[in-house]
Design a protein around this motif. Structure first.
Motif, PDB file in Angstrom:
ATOM      1  N   LEU A 105       0.825  -1.206   0.000  1.00 12.02           N
ATOM      2  CA  LEU A 105       0.000   0.000   0.000  1.00 12.02           C
ATOM      3  C   LEU A 105       0.861   1.258   0.000  1.00 12.02           C
ATOM      4  O   LEU A 105       0.495   2.276  -0.596  1.00 12.02           O
ATOM      5  CB  LEU A 105      -0.928  -0.009   1.213  1.00 12.02           C
ATOM      6  N   GLN A 106       2.013   1.199   0.667  1.00 14.06           N
ATOM      7  CA  GLN A 106       2.909   2.353   0.697  1.00 14.06           C
ATOM      8  C   GLN A 106       3.444   2.655  -0.687  1.00 14.06           C
ATOM      9  O   GLN A 106       3.550   3.818  -1.096  1.00 14.06           O
ATOM     10  CB  GLN A 106       4.062   2.074   1.676  1.00 14.06           C
ATOM     11  N   ARG A 107       3.795   1.606  -1.441  1.00 14.74           N
ATOM     12  CA  ARG A 107       4.279   1.821  -2.811  1.00 14.74           C
ATOM     13  C   ARG A 107       3.184   2.373  -3.703  1.00 14.74           C
ATOM     14  O   ARG A 107       3.464   3.086  -4.671  1.00 14.74           O
ATOM     15  CB  ARG A 107       4.825   0.505  -3.376  1.00 14.74           C
ATOM     16  N   GLU A 108       1.928   2.032  -3.401  1.00 14.23           N
ATOM     17  CA  GLU A 108       0.799   2.558  -4.163  1.00 14.23           C
ATOM     18  C   GLU A 108       0.343   3.924  -3.664  1.00 14.23           C
ATOM     19  O   GLU A 108      -0.682   4.437  -4.101  1.00 14.23           O
ATOM     20  CB  GLU A 108      -0.366   1.568  -4.083  1.00 14.23           C
ATOM     21  N   LYS A 109       1.101   4.515  -2.707  1.00 18.28           N
ATOM     22  CA  LYS A 109       0.821   5.837  -2.142  1.00 18.28           C
ATOM     23  C   LYS A 109      -0.524   5.893  -1.419  1.00 18.28           C
ATOM     24  O   LYS A 109      -1.176   6.931  -1.370  1.00 18.28           O
ATOM     25  CB  LYS A 109       0.879   6.922  -3.232  1.00 18.28           C
ATOM     26  N   ARG A 110      -0.930   4.785  -0.861  1.00 20.07           N
ATOM     27  CA  ARG A 110      -2.139   4.720  -0.022  1.00 20.07           C
ATOM     28  C   ARG A 110      -1.670   4.651   1.432  1.00 20.07           C
ATOM     29  O   ARG A 110      -1.754   3.630   2.108  1.00 20.07           O
ATOM     30  CB  ARG A 110      -2.976   3.507  -0.408  1.00 20.07           C
ATOM     31  N   THR A 111      -1.128   5.792   1.897  1.00 19.46           N
ATOM     32  CA  THR A 111      -0.445   5.815   3.197  1.00 19.46           C
ATOM     33  C   THR A 111      -1.400   5.611   4.365  1.00 19.46           C
ATOM     34  O   THR A 111      -1.017   5.019   5.382  1.00 19.46           O
ATOM     35  CB  THR A 111       0.301   7.147   3.360  1.00 19.46           C
ATOM     36  N   ASP A 112      -2.630   6.110   4.256  1.00 23.23           N
ATOM     37  CA  ASP A 112      -3.570   5.924   5.364  1.00 23.23           C
ATOM     38  C   ASP A 112      -3.862   4.441   5.605  1.00 23.23           C
ATOM     39  O   ASP A 112      -3.869   3.969   6.746  1.00 23.23           O
ATOM     40  CB  ASP A 112      -4.874   6.674   5.073  1.00 23.23           C
ATOM     41  N   GLU A 113      -4.097   3.707   4.522  1.00 29.78           N
ATOM     42  CA  GLU A 113      -4.344   2.284   4.671  1.00 29.78           C
ATOM     43  C   GLU A 113      -3.072   1.547   5.095  1.00 29.78           C
ATOM     44  O   GLU A 113      -3.132   0.563   5.841  1.00 29.78           O
ATOM     45  CB  GLU A 113      -4.877   1.715   3.351  1.00 29.78           C
ATOM     46  N   ALA A 114      -1.926   2.024   4.606  1.00 31.17           N
ATOM     47  CA  ALA A 114      -0.659   1.395   5.008  1.00 31.17           C
ATOM     48  C   ALA A 114      -0.422   1.566   6.504  1.00 31.17           C
ATOM     49  O   ALA A 114       0.085   0.648   7.175  1.00 31.17           O
ATOM     50  CB  ALA A 114       0.496   1.989   4.211  1.00 31.17           C
ATOM     51  N   LEU A 115      -0.783   2.735   7.059  1.00 35.64           N
ATOM     52  CA  LEU A 115      -0.603   2.952   8.488  1.00 35.64           C
ATOM     53  C   LEU A 115      -1.430   1.960   9.300  1.00 35.64           C
ATOM     54  O   LEU A 115      -0.965   1.444  10.321  1.00 35.64           O
ATOM     55  CB  LEU A 115      -0.982   4.391   8.844  1.00 35.64           C
ATOM     56  N   ASP A 116      -2.644   1.663   8.853  1.00 33.19           N
ATOM     57  CA  ASP A 116      -3.465   0.683   9.568  1.00 33.19           C
ATOM     58  C   ASP A 116      -2.795  -0.686   9.582  1.00 33.19           C
ATOM     59  O   ASP A 116      -2.800  -1.389  10.608  1.00 33.19           O
ATOM     60  CB  ASP A 116      -4.849   0.595   8.918  1.00 33.19           C
ATOM     61  N   GLN A 117      -2.215  -1.074   8.454  1.00 31.63           N
ATOM     62  CA  GLN A 117      -1.552  -2.380   8.404  1.00 31.63           C
ATOM     63  C   GLN A 117      -0.305  -2.404   9.288  1.00 31.63           C
ATOM     64  O   GLN A 117      -0.035  -3.393   9.978  1.00 31.63           O
ATOM     65  CB  GLN A 117      -1.174  -2.703   6.945  1.00 31.63           C
ATOM     66  N   PHE A 118       0.473  -1.321   9.281  1.00 31.26           N
ATOM     67  CA  PHE A 118       1.667  -1.268  10.123  1.00 31.26           C
ATOM     68  C   PHE A 118       1.297  -1.272  11.605  1.00 31.26           C
ATOM     69  O   PHE A 118       2.019  -1.856  12.432  1.00 31.26           O
ATOM     70  CB  PHE A 118       2.492  -0.027   9.783  1.00 31.26           C
ATOM     71  N   GLU A 119       0.196  -0.622  11.961  1.00 29.82           N
ATOM     72  CA  GLU A 119      -0.249  -0.657  13.352  1.00 29.82           C
ATOM     73  C   GLU A 119      -0.659  -2.059  13.761  1.00 29.82           C
ATOM     74  O   GLU A 119      -0.382  -2.500  14.881  1.00 29.82           O
ATOM     75  CB  GLU A 119      -1.398   0.335  13.538  1.00 29.82           C
ATOM     76  N   ASP A 120      -1.318  -2.796  12.857  1.00 29.66           N
ATOM     77  CA  ASP A 120      -1.662  -4.186  13.167  1.00 29.66           C
ATOM     78  C   ASP A 120      -0.410  -5.034  13.355  1.00 29.66           C
ATOM     79  O   ASP A 120      -0.334  -5.872  14.268  1.00 29.66           O
ATOM     80  CB  ASP A 120      -2.528  -4.767  12.042  1.00 29.66           C
ATOM     81  N   ALA A 121       0.595  -4.825  12.479  1.00 28.22           N
ATOM     82  CA  ALA A 121       1.831  -5.596  12.594  1.00 28.22           C
ATOM     83  C   ALA A 121       2.546  -5.281  13.910  1.00 28.22           C
ATOM     84  O   ALA A 121       3.043  -6.187  14.598  1.00 28.22           O
ATOM     85  CB  ALA A 121       2.742  -5.306  11.405  1.00 28.22           C
ATOM     86  N   ALA A 122       2.609  -3.992  14.287  1.00 27.83           N
ATOM     87  CA  ALA A 122       3.270  -3.621  15.543  1.00 27.83           C
ATOM     88  C   ALA A 122       2.483  -4.116  16.753  1.00 27.83           C
ATOM     89  O   ALA A 122       3.066  -4.416  17.793  1.00 27.83           O
ATOM     90  CB  ALA A 122       3.435  -2.102  15.600  1.00 27.83           C
TER      91      ALA A 122
END
Length: 610
Positions: free
Chosen positions: A58-75
């Protein structure tokens, strides 16, 4: 945006490469009920890895808001993994940066509602961001009622004035000076209180057709005294001296509102000016109210008031147009022949040569058995022979070789492989940053272009074990404190303080700082490279100027081949392998000042009555 994403990707890859497999780098942070234990299960680790991979996509696709949700789940699933925590924090800061950029653009277009929403979203993600707090205050101030910046009188306490009888009188007096003062005041219905400092001397006084003020002024000049009001029908007369003036002069008090003075130092500058010009002793600055309380004789206050009102409406305003140009060029070229530089020279025995004469292994064994070379019943001898012959098949005889000589001097020469390389890799990146800053004269304007990089500076680990710690670890109720991060500003920072001179020139004090992540790190903390520039520059209104430029060029040449051929013209490009790498980085900063508001110049004469 692309440079920040590239920096983020390189950082994550570097952290993944440095992290030992399966080794937790951080203790599990304390969380709400339902937070995974400090030792996540295999299922949770797999889910965290999957969430992290989705976040990177998602980060490579510049969808940073959705990427943040995934990174928060991983953390959350693997809270001890520093890679997941770093990815989450860097994505959060990227989103904060995007909100600030959109808010600044909306504020420049006059869209206060949209700007307020963007700045509040940035503060929601990063409540400690001072720049977002300041921009929110700036956006709110656009809606505030515009108050006049001209200094004005807030409150005034006047002095007591005497009210003599409105008559005119003639005086022809010869005698004591104290009696003259009493007689002149009594002619206008005013009582006199003589101070002990008034000396008694014989004088002659002749004036005609004068009012109270003219008569008292002439009498005071003759007797070297001055008078001051005590009531409507009473005055005090004292000897002329500086001490008596400070003691007996009737003072009034006025409070001046100075909206343009936003700092205590600016109020102190006005206080020092009033002390120097008007010799006023009793001045009290009040920074919290942006006001100054002045206590002095009314005539002095009138002159100070006239002077304060002539200071101007406000400080000049300057708009700074900042352009940052950055060009990065990389070239890697590899071409030429890869000639063998190693060879093997060996003697070829007759038996080895017979093995290479077209016979296979089975035929060779049959010949040896029939000639009695080996015993067919001895299986060990056969196994050893087979192993030796199979090893010979994988030896240098399986490679191309050249032979020369004969008999016992029959020799073999084995050469390496010959290859050719033709490769070219070239990349160019151009970046343009355009920002507009507005600042009042003498105030700092700061611009930061880049990101805030999180660096782990503290974590928790028990240094000893006890029964209580063992108990909470055993029942999975132990929660370690949240690790501490320190955010470092990475990128370009510009600080300018403009001052407008009388001829419409703009003088600026400049501080420029460029910080980037280095290639080395100590104890897991990356080294930050730093370049700084400090100086002053004076420009005309709307005159662009290059205030800073940096050029970095790295060129690396390497040559691989047979010694001697690399120095022969022509052959050095054919008989050797040449590798050339060139990296060019250019940075250019251009600032153009625009004076948006400037008080009209005026010359005011101030008369101070004595």
């Amino acid at each position: 945006m692309s440079s920040v994403l590239a920096l983020f990707a390189l950082t994550v890859v570097g952290l993944c490469a440095d992290q030992p497999k399966g080794m937790p780098l951080l203790p599990c942070p304390e969380g709400s009920p339902g937070t995974p234990a400090c030792t996540p299960s295999k299922k949770e680790l797999n889910e965290a890895k999957s969430a992290f991979a989705k976040g990177m996509k998602l980060q490579r696709e510049k969808r940073t808001d959705e990427a943040l949700d995934q990174f928060e789940d991983a953390a959350r699933l693997a809270p001890q993994d520093v890679v997941y925590l770093t990815a989450r924090e860097m994505t959060r800061q990227q989103i904060v940066f995007d909100h600030l950029q959109r808010g600044n653009a909306a504020l420049l277009k006059g869209q206060q509602v949209e700007a307020l929403a963007e700045f509040r979203n940035a503060l929601h993600l990063d409540p400690q961001n001072e720049f977002a707090q300041q921009r929110l205050r700036d956006a709110l101030s656009e809606w505030a009622p515009k108050a006049s910046d001209t200094p004005r009188v807030l409150a005034e306490v006047g002095e007591i004035r005497v009210s003599p009888n409105p008559v005119r009188a003639d005086f022809h007096y010869r005698g004591d000076s104290r009696g003259l003062l009493t007689q002149v005041a009594a002619a206008f219905g005013v009582a006199v209180v003589l101070d002990d400092s008034v000396a008694s001397r014989t004088i002659r006084f002749d004036v005609g057709d004068v009012d109270f003020y003219s008569a008292m002024r002439a009498a005071c000049e003759v007797t070297h005294t001055f008078w001051t009001s005590m009531a409507e029908k009473q005055i005090l007369v004292a000897s002329e001296s500086a001490e008596n003036h400070r003691q007996f002069d009737r003072m009034a008090m006025r409070t001046f509102r100075v909206p343009g003075a936003s700092t205590p130092q600016e109020l102190n500058d006005i206080v020092n000016l009033l002390r120097t010009v008007f010799e006023i002793r009793f001045i009290t600055p009040q920074p919290a109210r942006q006001s100054i309380a002045v206590r002095a004789p009314e005539r002095t206050l009138d002159a100070a008031t006239q002077f304060m009102e002539a200071l101007g409406a406000s400080r000049p305003q300057v708009m700074l147009d900042v352009h940052v140009y950055e060009i990065s060029h990389t070239l890697t070229r590899n071409m030429g022949l890869q000639i063998p530089t190693q060879f093997k020279l060996f003697n070829i025995p007759a038996a080895a040569l017979g093995a290479l004469g077209g016979q296979n292994i089975q035929q060779l064994i049959n010949q040896l058995i029939s000639s009695g070379g080996i015993n067919q019943a001895n299986s060990q001898s056969l196994s050893a022979l087979l192993a030796q012959l199979q090893g010979q098949q994988n030896s240098i005889f399986s490679q191309p070789l050249a032979t020369f000589g004969g008999g016992l001097t029959f020799m073999g020469l084995s050469l390496g492989t010959l290859g050719a390389q033709l490769s070219l890799n070239e990349s160019t990146a151009k970046t343009l940053q355009h920002a507009t800053l507005r600042a009042a004269q003498g105030n700092d304007a700061t611009l930061h272009i880049g990101a805030r990089y999180p660096i782990l500076n503290a974590s928790f680990a028990p240094i000893f074990n006890s029964a209580a710690i063992s108990q909470v670890i055993g029942n999975n109720s132990f929660r370690a404190p949240v690790p501490s991060f320190n955010y470092e500003d990475i990128g370009l920072s510009i600080k300018a303080k403009p001052v407008v001179t009388g001829d419409s020139d703009v003088s600026m004090q400049l501080e420029i700082q460029f910080r980037a992540l280095g290639a080395q790190s100590f104890n897991g903390v990356p080294v930050i490279s730093n370049r700084e520039y400090k100086g002053n520059i004076t420009l005309k209104d709307e005159e662009p100027a290059v205030i800073a430029g940096a050029l970095s060029r790295t060129e690396q040449l390497s040559m691989t081949g047979i010694p001697g051929f690399g120095y022969v013209p022509g052959l050095n490009h054919v008989m050797t392998s040449n590798t050339k790498g060139v990296n060019d980085d250019e940075l250019l900063i251009v600032i153009t000042p625009h004076i948006t508001s400037q008080p009209t110049g005026q010359t005011t004469e101030v008369w101070l009555a004595k």
